[in-house]
Design a protein around this motif. Sequence first.
Motif, PDB file in Angstrom:
ATOM      1  N   LYS A  97       0.817  -1.216   0.000  1.00  0.00           N
ATOM      2  CA  LYS A  97       0.000   0.000   0.000  1.00  0.00           C
ATOM      3  C   LYS A  97       0.849   1.263   0.000  1.00  0.00           C
ATOM      4  O   LYS A  97       0.398   2.301  -0.475  1.00  0.00           O
ATOM      5  CB  LYS A  97      -0.951  -0.004   1.203  1.00  0.00           C
ATOM      6  N   THR A  98       2.085   1.182   0.520  1.00  0.00           N
ATOM      7  CA  THR A  98       2.944   2.367   0.579  1.00  0.00           C
ATOM      8  C   THR A  98       4.191   2.232  -0.295  1.00  0.00           C
ATOM      9  O   THR A  98       5.054   3.111  -0.263  1.00  0.00           O
ATOM     10  CB  THR A  98       3.386   2.626   2.033  1.00  0.00           C
ATOM     11  N   MET A  99       4.265   1.152  -1.086  1.00  0.00           N
ATOM     12  CA  MET A  99       5.468   0.901  -1.886  1.00  0.00           C
ATOM     13  C   MET A  99       5.620   1.960  -2.982  1.00  0.00           C
ATOM     14  O   MET A  99       4.649   2.309  -3.650  1.00  0.00           O
ATOM     15  CB  MET A  99       5.372  -0.503  -2.519  1.00  0.00           C
ATOM     16  N   LYS A 100       6.847   2.442  -3.129  1.00  0.00           N
ATOM     17  CA  LYS A 100       7.154   3.428  -4.167  1.00  0.00           C
ATOM     18  C   LYS A 100       8.225   2.827  -5.080  1.00  0.00           C
ATOM     19  O   LYS A 100       9.407   2.885  -4.768  1.00  0.00           O
ATOM     20  CB  LYS A 100       7.653   4.722  -3.524  1.00  0.00           C
ATOM     21  N   ILE A 101       7.773   2.240  -6.175  1.00  0.00           N
ATOM     22  CA  ILE A 101       8.705   1.594  -7.101  1.00  0.00           C
ATOM     23  C   ILE A 101       9.088   2.602  -8.175  1.00  0.00           C
ATOM     24  O   ILE A 101       8.226   3.205  -8.805  1.00  0.00           O
ATOM     25  CB  ILE A 101       8.072   0.350  -7.761  1.00  0.00           C
ATOM     26  N   ASP A 102      10.368   2.771  -8.383  1.00  0.00           N
ATOM     27  CA  ASP A 102      10.870   3.639  -9.441  1.00  0.00           C
ATOM     28  C   ASP A 102      11.064   2.786 -10.693  1.00  0.00           C
ATOM     29  O   ASP A 102      12.012   2.006 -10.770  1.00  0.00           O
ATOM     30  CB  ASP A 102      12.194   4.275  -9.018  1.00  0.00           C
ATOM     31  N   PRO A 103      10.182   2.912 -11.696  1.00  0.00           N
ATOM     32  CA  PRO A 103      10.298   2.065 -12.887  1.00  0.00           C
ATOM     33  C   PRO A 103      11.586   2.310 -13.675  1.00  0.00           C
ATOM     34  O   PRO A 103      12.025   1.436 -14.423  1.00  0.00           O
ATOM     35  CB  PRO A 103       9.070   2.409 -13.726  1.00  0.00           C
ATOM     36  N   ALA A 104      12.226   3.464 -13.465  1.00  0.00           N
ATOM     37  CA  ALA A 104      13.473   3.760 -14.184  1.00  0.00           C
ATOM     38  C   ALA A 104      14.573   2.764 -13.827  1.00  0.00           C
ATOM     39  O   ALA A 104      15.437   2.467 -14.651  1.00  0.00           O
ATOM     40  CB  ALA A 104      13.931   5.179 -13.879  1.00  0.00           C
ATOM     41  N   GLN A 105      14.533   2.211 -12.620  1.00  0.00           N
ATOM     42  CA  GLN A 105      15.562   1.249 -12.225  1.00  0.00           C
ATOM     43  C   GLN A 105      15.452  -0.056 -13.010  1.00  0.00           C
ATOM     44  O   GLN A 105      16.383  -0.847 -13.049  1.00  0.00           O
ATOM     45  CB  GLN A 105      15.495   0.979 -10.721  1.00  0.00           C
ATOM     46  N   TYR A 106      14.305  -0.284 -13.651  1.00  0.00           N
ATOM     47  CA  TYR A 106      14.107  -1.513 -14.422  1.00  0.00           C
ATOM     48  C   TYR A 106      14.048  -1.240 -15.927  1.00  0.00           C
ATOM     49  O   TYR A 106      13.588  -2.065 -16.690  1.00  0.00           O
ATOM     50  CB  TYR A 106      12.815  -2.215 -13.985  1.00  0.00           C
TER      51      TYR A 106
END
Length: 191
Positions: A88-97
């Motif tokens: 619910k609080t996860m902040k995934i940076d798609p740039a890292q993938y």
Amino acid sequence: MNKNPPELTVPPLLISLFCAPIFFINLLLPALPQSSLDFAINDFLDNQLFGLSGFWSSSFPFSSKATANYVAVVGPIFAPILFYKIYKTMKIDPAQYKNRILTRFTTGIFFTAFMIMFFILAFYLTETDLGKGTGKYGNLFGQNILFYSIFSSGMLILFFVIPFLIHRIFFYFPYLLIKNWKEKRERRHSH
């Protein structure tokens, strides 16, 4: 300096709630069954649960067997609950993938399968006596109840790895692959 927020925010209260029984089991149960209740618990562990499996210690076989069974039973319950709270609080940076997503996806599938097989083997199909450990620190985790409890808590928390990997491999990476494919297709059609 602009710092990125952490990707995962771990709820310490939830982790404490699930790990506290490990310390209580090891502090309250004797090393060997003594009372009729102890023998009933031991019988229940052997006949209704997993018996002697997972990480236990021959220095305090009864309490460590109870702890190993607690970890084996509660781990698969704890992991998705923890993942849900963190998700619910996860902040995934798609740039890292952005780079080599297909390679990461393929590697992730094999790594996830390996981890699931390792967990099944380590916690359910085999038993490891930490009381006989050798090496630089000897059998630190198998001789001291406090260190054994800390080790067992770490093993319980390690169960969180499985839903996290499953999320990345079966949901997030496919989402990124489809998104990247659509972006490339739109760029081709716009030219």
